[in-house]
Design a protein around this motif. Structure first.
Motif, PDB file in Angstrom:
ATOM      1  N   GLN A  87       0.828  -1.095  -0.043  1.00 60.40           N
ATOM      2  CA  GLN A  87      -0.183  -0.048  -0.122  1.00 60.40           C
ATOM      3  C   GLN A  87       0.826   1.287   0.081  1.00 60.40           C
ATOM      4  N   ALA A  88       2.093   1.216   0.641  1.00 55.32           N
ATOM      5  CA  ALA A  88       2.942   2.268   0.857  1.00 55.32           C
ATOM      6  C   ALA A  88       3.408   2.683  -0.483  1.00 55.32           C
ATOM      7  N   LYS A  89       3.744   1.664  -1.609  1.00 55.87           N
ATOM      8  CA  LYS A  89       4.192   1.830  -2.708  1.00 55.87           C
ATOM      9  C   LYS A  89       3.112   2.362  -3.650  1.00 55.87           C
ATOM     10  N   LEU A  90       1.845   1.810  -3.383  1.00 58.73           N
ATOM     11  CA  LEU A  90       0.660   2.211  -4.314  1.00 58.73           C
ATOM     12  C   LEU A  90       0.305   3.962  -3.824  1.00 58.73           C
ATOM     13  N   LYS A  91       0.352   4.092  -2.877  1.00 56.93           N
ATOM     14  CA  LYS A  91       0.265   5.523  -2.190  1.00 56.93           C
ATOM     15  C   LYS A  91       1.058   6.344  -3.070  1.00 56.93           C
ATOM     16  N   ARG A  92       2.296   6.283  -3.348  1.00 56.85           N
ATOM     17  CA  ARG A  92       3.243   7.268  -4.028  1.00 56.85           C
ATOM     18  C   ARG A  92       2.812   7.235  -5.410  1.00 56.85           C
ATOM     19  N   VAL A  93       2.304   6.200  -6.084  1.00 56.12           N
ATOM     20  CA  VAL A  93       1.635   6.186  -7.461  1.00 56.12           C
ATOM     21  C   VAL A  93       0.503   6.872  -7.560  1.00 56.12           C
ATOM     22  N   PHE A  94      -0.631   6.969  -6.400  1.00 58.37           N
ATOM     23  CA  PHE A  94      -1.784   7.804  -6.459  1.00 58.37           C
ATOM     24  C   PHE A  94      -1.050   9.439  -6.184  1.00 58.37           C
ATOM     25  N   GLU A  95      -0.183   9.702  -5.529  1.00 60.83           N
ATOM     26  CA  GLU A  95       0.292  10.894  -5.235  1.00 60.83           C
ATOM     27  C   GLU A  95       0.861  11.500  -6.599  1.00 60.83           C
ATOM     28  N   ALA A  96       1.159  10.587  -7.447  1.00 61.11           N
ATOM     29  CA  ALA A  96       1.925  11.237  -8.815  1.00 61.11           C
ATOM     30  C   ALA A  96       0.784  11.371  -9.746  1.00 61.11           C
ATOM     31  N   VAL A  97      -0.556  10.860  -9.674  1.00 58.72           N
ATOM     32  CA  VAL A  97      -1.399  11.240 -10.584  1.00 58.72           C
ATOM     33  C   VAL A  97      -2.314  12.068  -9.998  1.00 58.72           C
ATOM     34  N   PHE A  98      -2.651  12.187  -8.798  1.00 56.34           N
ATOM     35  CA  PHE A  98      -3.873  12.927  -8.088  1.00 56.34           C
ATOM     36  C   PHE A  98      -3.632  14.387  -8.194  1.00 56.34           C
ATOM     37  N   GLU A  99      -4.617  15.172  -8.495  1.00 52.46           N
ATOM     38  CA  GLU A  99      -4.308  16.598  -8.231  1.00 52.46           C
ATOM     39  C   GLU A  99      -5.268  17.214  -7.455  1.00 52.46           C
ATOM     40  N   PRO A 100      -4.970  17.492  -6.177  1.00 56.82           N
ATOM     41  CA  PRO A 100      -6.039  17.896  -5.248  1.00 56.82           C
ATOM     42  C   PRO A 100      -6.590  19.413  -5.452  1.00 56.82           C
ATOM     43  N   LYS A 101      -7.931  19.470  -5.411  1.00 57.27           N
ATOM     44  CA  LYS A 101      -8.188  20.957  -5.674  1.00 57.27           C
ATOM     45  C   LYS A 101      -7.827  21.748  -4.428  1.00 57.27           C
ATOM     46  N   ILE A 134      -5.509   9.193   0.683  1.00 55.12           N
ATOM     47  CA  ILE A 134      -5.347   9.811  -0.717  1.00 55.12           C
ATOM     48  C   ILE A 134      -6.778   9.038  -1.524  1.00 55.12           C
ATOM     49  N   ILE A 135      -6.817   7.796  -1.221  1.00 59.53           N
ATOM     50  CA  ILE A 135      -8.245   7.270  -1.787  1.00 59.53           C
ATOM     51  C   ILE A 135      -9.295   8.072  -1.594  1.00 59.53           C
ATOM     52  N   ALA A 136      -9.399   8.410  -0.412  1.00 63.38           N
ATOM     53  CA  ALA A 136     -10.641   9.277   0.228  1.00 63.38           C
ATOM     54  C   ALA A 136     -10.756  10.642  -0.514  1.00 63.38           C
ATOM     55  N   ASN A 137      -9.332  11.251  -0.602  1.00 64.00           N
ATOM     56  CA  ASN A 137      -9.514  12.571  -1.484  1.00 64.00           C
ATOM     57  C   ASN A 137      -9.814  12.436  -2.904  1.00 64.00           C
ATOM     58  N   MET A 138      -9.482  11.429  -3.399  1.00 67.87           N
ATOM     59  CA  MET A 138      -9.575  11.090  -4.699  1.00 67.87           C
ATOM     60  C   MET A 138     -11.069  10.804  -5.102  1.00 67.87           C
TER      61      MET A 138
END
Length: 567
Positions: free
Chosen positions: A45-59, A139-143
């Motif tokens: 999950q920690a590795k996947l979190k870094r992937v999500f952070e790279a593609v997610f653009e928070p408002k 980060i999933i919740a934010n997405m």
């Protein structure tokens, strides 16, 4: 990662992939269920979190679990507002189920294939729910909440409000006289203890499958305590007084009774936090340092209280805190900074009284620029001019100098000040443009009907660096400005003048959306472009902005600084 190992992690023996479950007490009462994944799944999950952070653009409204943002940045938009509404979402993480995560990944903007989306959602979910305790859950919740945030931002704009979200805490604030009933309506008085959420807000929450926790919904008026995510926002970002008292008590116990006794007393009487089974309690000295670091984050590194407490910790443990900080005069929360500069510059800012050719009397503001000269806004020059407070009597101004491009929007002027015996400090200037979000303040004499002009300091923040259609740059600030403030200096926290308050403009909106006032400030660099060797007699000068149309509006409104800038 091999497919075999991934399959083992997700679908292997239950005991190998079981989450550790425990509860911790909530600050507001009750308990919070925590689900901690096993070490192997946590690493994935920690590795996947870094992937999500790279593609997610928070408002811009999202501040929880976003790099570079915090509870302090979440609270800043709500500082010094008239109303603050806090809404807590009920069962935030558990309400996000496997189907919502998978659907979010399949939809735009991610467009993950159905099979991959199922695998990713399975990695992030504990059974059918998003676990509170997994690295990927925030980060999933934010997405998932991206649609919610967009709709709430639109709703906030229509109601002239600010909106931010930190995890499950939604905050709205406004300077409007009455809080928008589409967001919330107080019941049983204006204490904020009983609040009914408005239909517009409830419709957005229901459409996104979220439900408010009515027990935690609060509407806070400016004369009462206001906080956002634990940060006091009435005047400046601050902590509760009890927090500072606790730090002082901990330092006193260490100093008087020694570290072992102070640590034992703290754990026995004050440290009630429930932690994951087998996890030791943190060292007392590190807890104390953490609290002082938190105080610095909220109140700033120059804060006087923070520096004193940090220096006391240095005296007790020089290895934990290896240096001391000088105590700055009047350093503290930003409100203390403005009070300091108001005292310093109170004799250097003047009330301007203008008598128009039609006999109307209006007000403005000027400040000490150079010896023998005061600075103000060019559009103030709408008639005969005299300077009043803090002088004991009005002094007539005979000559003025204006910017060569005054007719094209460069709203800067100087007044020849005939009183040489008055030796007041000249306000320092800083020609560098501020950054968005910087705290600023206007020193001015607002017009109040039926009252004598009074000097005041009016804090705000930089909202934008913008330009008009002529290409002139302006500093746009948020704050409670009014007529009479035109020509007043805009200062930064260091006390330097960075601009001159210009005319106010208004937003053009749809017929059903209330327009918002925008406060324009001319950068101070233009003041240095005024030729002081070419002055004009005030009886012969007519402001380019003083034509019949603008003069009619000024007469109707009756005060400088509350007019619409002509295009």
């Amino acid at each position: 990662m091999s497919e075999k190992y991934l399959t083992f992690l997700l679908y292997g023996p239950t005991r190998k992939r079981a989450y550790t479950r425990f509860t911790i007490p909530k600050k507001s009462g009750g308990t919070r269920a925590i689900s901690s994944p096993p070490a192997s799944l946590r690493a994935l999950q920690a590795k996947l979190k870094r992937v999500f952070e790279a593609v997610f653009e928070p408002k811009v409204s999202v501040h929880g679990f976003v790099q570079g943002r915090s509870i302090v940045t979440n609270a800043l938009p709500h500082v010094r507002q008239r109303w603050v509404l806090n809404v807590d979402l009920h069962s935030f993480f558990p309400s996000i189920h496997f189907g919502r995560v998978r659907g979010m990944l399949i939809g735009k903007p991610y467009e993950v294939g159905p099979g991959a989306a199922s695998v990713l959602a399975r990695i992030c979910c504990d059974g059918d729910r998003l676990p509170q305790g997994a690295p990927t859950s925030p980060i999933i919740a934010n997405m998932v909440c991206a649609r919610l945030d967009g709709q709430l931002l639109q709703l906030a704009r229509k109601t002239t409000c600010m909106y931010t979200r930190y995890a499950d805490d939604l905050s709205f604030s406004t300077r409007r006289r009455d809080f928008p009933d589409g967001l919330a309506v107080p019941e049983g008085g204006w204490t904020g203890r009983k609040v009914k959420l408005g239909s517009a807000l409830m419709n957005v929450l229901r459409a996104n499958d979220f439900h408010p926790n009515e027990d935690k919904t609060r509407l806070q008026f400016k004369n009462l305590h206001q906080d956002v995510t634990g940060i006091v926002v009435n005047h400046a970002p601050n902590v509760r007084r009890s927090f500072v008292r606790q730090i002082r008590a901990m330092i006193h116990a260490w100093d008087k009774h020694g570290l072992p006794a102070a640590e034992q007393r703290f754990h026995d009487r004050f440290d009630k936090r429930v932690r994951q089974p087998g996890r030791p309690k943190p060292a007392f000295r590190l807890v104390l340092k953490g609290k002082i670091d938190y105080l610095q984050m909220v109140r700033g590194q120059t804060d006087r209280v923070f520096r004193k407490l940090r220096n006391r910790l240095h005296d007790l443990d020089p290895q934990l805190v290896q240096d001391t900080l000088p105590i700055l005069p009047e350093a503290g929360p930003i409100e203390q900074v403005w009070k300091h500069w108001a005292r310093e510059y109170g004799q250097s800012v003047y009330h301007v009284e203008v008598t128009t050719p039609g006999g109307d009397i209006m007000g403005g503001t000027a400040f000490s620029f150079r010896r023998g000269f005061l600075a103000t806004a060019e559009h103030v020059l709408a008639g005969s001019i005299s300077i009043g407070k803090p002088l004991p009597a009005n002094v007539v101004i005979g000559r003025v100098g204006v910017h060569a491009l005054a007719s094209k929007g460069i709203d800067a002027a100087v007044l020849s000040f005939p009183i040489e015996r008055v030796r007041t400090p000249f306000l320092p200037t800083d020609s560098a443009l501020p950054e968005i979000g910087d705290p600023v303040a206007v020193l001015a004499y607002p017009n109040v009907p039926g009252r004598q002009p009074a000097f005041g300091v009016y804090p705000g923040r930089v909202e934008a660096i913008t330009a008009d259609y002529r290409g002139n740059t302006f500093i746009q600030i948020g704050g409670d400005l009014a007529g009479g403030m035109s020509g007043g200096p805009l200062i930064n926290a260091a006390g330097a003048v960075i601009g001159i308050v210009s005319e106010q403009t208004f937003e053009q909106t749809g017929h059903d959306v209330p327009g918002r006032a925008y406060q324009q400030v001319l950068p101070i660099r233009h003041l240095f472009e005024v030729n002081l060797d070419q002055l004009t007699d005030t009886t012969q000068y007519v402001s380019p902005g003083g034509g019949p149309f603008v003069q009619g509006i000024r007469k109707l409104i009756g005060q400088i600084g509350r007019v619409i800038t002509p295009m």
